[in-house]
Design a protein around this motif. Structure first.
Motif, short mmCIF file in Angstrom:
data_model
loop_
_atom_site.label_atom_id
_atom_site.label_comp_id
_atom_site.label_asym_id
_atom_site.label_seq_id
_atom_site.Cartn_x
_atom_site.Cartn_y
_atom_site.Cartn_z
N ALA A 185 20.71 3.07 141.63
CA ALA A 185 22.09 2.58 141.16
C ALA A 185 22.98 2.73 142.29
N THR A 186 23.62 1.69 142.94
CA THR A 186 24.59 1.65 143.82
C THR A 186 25.69 0.74 143.41
N LYS A 187 26.85 0.83 144.04
CA LYS A 187 28.05 -0.20 143.79
C LYS A 187 27.46 -1.70 144.11
N GLU A 188 26.76 -1.92 145.10
CA GLU A 188 26.36 -3.12 145.29
C GLU A 188 25.25 -3.91 144.17
N SER A 189 24.16 -2.68 144.21
CA SER A 189 23.20 -3.27 143.25
C SER A 189 23.20 -3.37 141.79
N PHE A 190 24.50 -2.61 141.27
CA PHE A 190 24.38 -2.65 139.87
C PHE A 190 25.91 -3.58 139.49
N LYS A 191 26.36 -4.43 140.45
CA LYS A 191 27.77 -4.97 140.18
C LYS A 191 27.12 -6.19 139.07
N GLU A 192 26.13 -6.76 138.98
CA GLU A 192 26.08 -7.67 137.90
C GLU A 192 26.02 -7.23 136.54
N TYR A 193 25.97 -5.81 136.48
CA TYR A 193 25.88 -5.29 134.95
C TYR A 193 27.06 -4.42 134.83
N ARG B 84 17.84 3.51 138.65
CA ARG B 84 17.77 5.14 138.63
C ARG B 84 19.12 5.66 138.97
N ILE B 85 19.70 6.47 138.32
CA ILE B 85 20.99 6.77 138.58
C ILE B 85 20.84 8.44 138.87
N SER B 86 21.46 8.94 140.02
CA SER B 86 21.07 10.21 140.41
C SER B 86 22.24 10.92 140.89
N GLY B 87 22.54 11.92 140.89
CA GLY B 87 23.75 12.72 141.38
C GLY B 87 25.08 12.59 140.49
N PRO B 88 26.12 13.05 140.98
CA PRO B 88 27.49 13.20 140.26
C PRO B 88 27.99 11.51 140.06
N ILE C 265 30.47 4.46 139.33
CA ILE C 265 31.59 5.27 139.50
C ILE C 265 31.10 6.47 140.07
N GLU C 266 31.63 6.82 141.46
CA GLU C 266 31.48 8.14 141.89
C GLU C 266 32.71 9.03 142.27
N ALA C 267 32.54 10.16 142.64
CA ALA C 267 33.64 11.08 142.83
C ALA C 267 34.67 10.51 143.60
N SER C 268 36.06 10.86 143.24
CA SER C 268 37.10 10.50 144.13
C SER C 268 37.96 11.75 144.11
N PRO C 269 38.94 11.75 145.33
CA PRO C 269 39.99 13.00 145.44
C PRO C 269 40.84 13.00 144.45
N ASP C 270 41.23 14.10 143.88
CA ASP C 270 42.12 14.35 142.64
C ASP C 270 43.64 13.85 143.62
N GLY C 271 44.44 12.86 142.55
CA GLY C 271 45.75 12.52 142.99
C GLY C 271 45.50 11.04 143.49
#
Length: 177
Positions: free
Chosen positions: A18-26, A132-136, A30-36
């Motif tokens: 699962a990546t932003k590109e491979s999952f976009k039809e569904y 497959r979804i792995s990681g944070p 969402i992955e971690a982003s900096p606070d603020g």
């Protein structure tokens, strides 16, 4: 002939990461982003407008890497993620909610009316894929996206789940594959 229909067919699916590109039809990955960081397109684009949101930790037991039914939620987007970032899997198919009973699918299948009142075309087994979804990271499923899972190899896993308070009681439609 009815016995042949009743006999389930087995189809082995190769998981796609699962990546932003491979999952976009569904939906969205969402992955971690900096606070603020300010809200933007990389944040979950939620639709929780048809009820009271429910955010909870879901403990799942014995969810092997197989499924024979698939579900969609017609009124809500949904977010799922494993606590601890452990690998998990989700079967998905594109949303197939129709505006009326008159609209047929591309392959000529007629819509079915759900117990919730909306019309949908059940997904064909060939339209289902597994991610497959792995990681944070977590998945935001678009409203109406068909899904089976979360599935995983461990005996048990905890997931956080964001949906509506009545999603499982009133907003879910299930179908066999």
């Amino acid at each position: 002939m009815e016995a042949a229909k009743a006999k389930a067919s087995l189809k082995q699916l190769k998981p796609i990461e699962a990546t932003k590109e491979s999952f976009k039809e569904y939906g969205q990955v969402i992955e971690a982003s900096p606070d603020g960081d300010e809200f933007g397109p990389d944040d979950a684009q939620l639709d929780l407008s048809k009820g009271i949101p429910r955010f909870y930790i879901m403990n799942l037991q014995d969810r092997p890497l197989k499924f024979s039914t698939i579900t969609h939620h017609a009124s809500v987007s949904q977010c799922l993620g494993s606590i601890g970032g452990h690998a998990w899997y989700l079967g998905v198919a594109k949303p197939s909610i129709t505006g009326s009973e008159e609209i047929k699918s591309e392959d000529g299948n007629a819509p079915v009316q759900s117990h919730c009142g909306h019309f949908y075309v059940p997904p064909a087994i060939d339209d289902v894929c597994v991610f497959r979804i792995s990681g944070p990271k977590f998945l935001k499923l678009n409203r109406g996206t068909w899904h089976a899972g979360p599935l995983f190899k461990a005996d048990a896993m905890d997931f956080y789940n964001l949906e509506l308070s009545n999603t499982n009681a009133e907003q879910s439609t299930h179908t066999s594959l």
